[in-house]
Design an enzyme around this catalytic site. Structure first.
Site, PDB file in Angstrom:
ATOM      1  CE  LYS A   1      -0.242   3.293   4.713  1.00  0.00           C
ATOM      2  NZ  LYS A   1      -0.207   3.440   6.163  1.00  0.00           N
TER       3      LYS A   1
ATOM      4  CG  HIS B   1      -5.952   2.174   5.004  1.00  0.00           C
ATOM      5  ND1 HIS B   1      -5.555   3.148   5.894  1.00  0.00           N
ATOM      6  CD2 HIS B   1      -4.935   1.276   4.933  1.00  0.00           C
ATOM      7  CE1 HIS B   1      -4.340   2.845   6.331  1.00  0.00           C
ATOM      8  NE2 HIS B   1      -3.940   1.717   5.762  1.00  0.00           N
TER       9      HIS B   1
ATOM     10  CD  GLU C   1      -3.804  -2.250   7.180  1.00  0.00           C
ATOM     11  OE1 GLU C   1      -2.733  -2.573   6.660  1.00  0.00           O
ATOM     12  OE2 GLU C   1      -4.348  -1.154   6.978  1.00  0.00           O
TER      13      GLU C   1
ATOM     14  CD  GLU D   1      -3.071   5.703   6.525  1.00  0.00           C
ATOM     15  OE1 GLU D   1      -2.985   5.733   5.281  1.00  0.00           O
ATOM     16  OE2 GLU D   1      -2.215   5.155   7.251  1.00  0.00           O
TER      17      GLU D   1
ATOM     18  CB  SER E   1       4.645  -1.530  12.272  1.00  0.00           C
ATOM     19  OG  SER E   1       4.306  -0.171  12.419  1.00  0.00           O
TER      20      SER E   1
ATOM     21  CG  ASN F   1      -1.744   1.206   1.396  1.00  0.00           C
ATOM     22  OD1 ASN F   1      -1.832   2.010   0.470  1.00  0.00           O
ATOM     23  ND2 ASN F   1      -2.374   1.352   2.552  1.00  0.00           N
TER      24      ASN F   1
ATOM     25  N   GLY G   1       2.120   2.414  10.800  1.00  0.00           N
ATOM     26  CA  GLY G   1       3.110   3.479  10.670  1.00  0.00           C
ATOM     27  C   GLY G   1       3.759   3.877  11.985  1.00  0.00           C
TER      28      GLY G   1
HETATM   29  P1  PGA Z   1       2.532   0.397   7.639  1.00  0.00           P
HETATM   30  O1  PGA Z   1       1.091   0.602   6.971  1.00  0.00           O
HETATM   31  O2  PGA Z   1       3.063  -0.908   7.126  1.00  0.00           O
HETATM   32  O3  PGA Z   1       3.343   1.581   7.182  1.00  0.00           O
HETATM   33  O4  PGA Z   1       2.317   0.373   9.128  1.00  0.00           O
HETATM   34  C1  PGA Z   1       0.241  -0.474   6.749  1.00  0.00           C
HETATM   35  C2  PGA Z   1      -1.041   0.018   6.131  1.00  0.00           C
HETATM   36  O5  PGA Z   1      -1.526   1.076   6.545  1.00  0.00           O
HETATM   37  O6  PGA Z   1      -1.608  -0.626   5.223  1.00  0.00           O
END
Ligand code: PGA
Length: 251
Positions: free
Chosen positions: A11, A96, A168, A98, A214, A9, A174
């Site tokens: 982003k 997601h 998640e 976000e 992460s 992803n 993150g």
């Molecule tokens: P990350 O993000 O691996 O940077 O923690 C995962 C995601 O949001 O899909």
């Protein structure tokens, strides 16, 4: 048999040229080391058509990170599921955290997006997960159940076959705070039990459930070693081809 998968992803990272370079690097790396699992990269809309050309003779599949909750028409700035599909993308990341937190995508909006994705031949990678306060209050199971009931458990059994889930935990995204392998396994097993209740044991066995938050080149193998963790949805570590390839090799 359910599909094992590692999905990236990106982003809101990489301009067009950088995205093309990353997809090319990844494709070349996987030519050297053929993946043993499905590999998907989720890119911003602007990359989709170009990246689709680059990866067309490779095992890599393409995902969008979003699609509109409307079919077409006067929705300035939106990108429909049909448009996404026309680029060659086969998957669409939806739900997601976000998108839920910053763009106020609620259960009903996500339900529409999932339906439109499916109607246009896209396979949703549907994300669920609790925030830190919910985990601390011991409410993670109830949150995840509500997210499933709110946006995807309306699907029929045929439609469900096209769903990939990604657990998640928001506190892990993150932040460098990965869920422990035991926490991931416990939640994935719970999610699979909910699918079994709703769609039956076979459907539950066949559903791919990814872990995200992460997940990186160092911890992927121990997360993937769990029987209900079918792979990962990778943010930060998907932006570097060598790291992403290490994660793919761990699956
Ligand atoms: P990350 O993000 O691996 O940077 O923690 C995962 C995601 O949001 O899909």
């Amino acid at each position: 048999m359910r599909i094992k998968m590692v999905a990236g992803n990106w982003k809101m990272n990489k301009n067009l040229q950088e995205g093309i370079a990353l997809a090319t690097e990844l494709k070349e790396a996987l030519q050297q080391n053929a993946p043993k699992c499905a590999v998907v990269i989720g890119t911003p809309f602007i990359h989709l058509a170009s990246v689709a050309q680059i990866i067309k003779d490779s095992p890599i599949r393409l995902a969008a990170e979003n699609c509109a909750d409307k079919v077409s028409g006067a929705y300035t700035g939106e990108v429909s599921a049909e448009m996404v599909r026309s680029t060659g993308a086969e998957y669409c990341i939806l739900g997601h955290s976000e998108r839920r937190a910053y763009y106020h995508e609620d259960y009903d909006i996500l339900k529409e997006k999932v339906l439109l994705a499916l109607q246009n031949g896209l396979k949703p990678i549907f994300c669920i997960g609790e925030v830190k306060e919910e985990r601390e209050a011991g409410k993670q199971n109830e949150v995840v159940r509500a997210q499933l009931e709110g946006s995807v458990f309306n699907l029929n059994a045929e439609e469900w076959k096209n769903i990939t889930l990604a657990y998640e935990p928001v506190w892990a995204i993150g932040t460098g705070l990965t869920a422990t392998p035991a926490q991931a396994q416990e939640m994935h097993a719970y999610i699979r039990s909910l699918i079994a209740e709703k769609y039956g044991k076979q459907a539950a066995e066949d559903t791919t459930i990814l872990y995200g938050g992460s997940c990186n080149a160092k911890n992927a193998a121990e997360l993937f070693a769990n029987p209900d963790v079918d792979g990962g949805l990778i943010g930060g570590a998907s932006l570097k081809a060598p790291d992403f390839c290490t994660i793919i090799a761990a699956r």
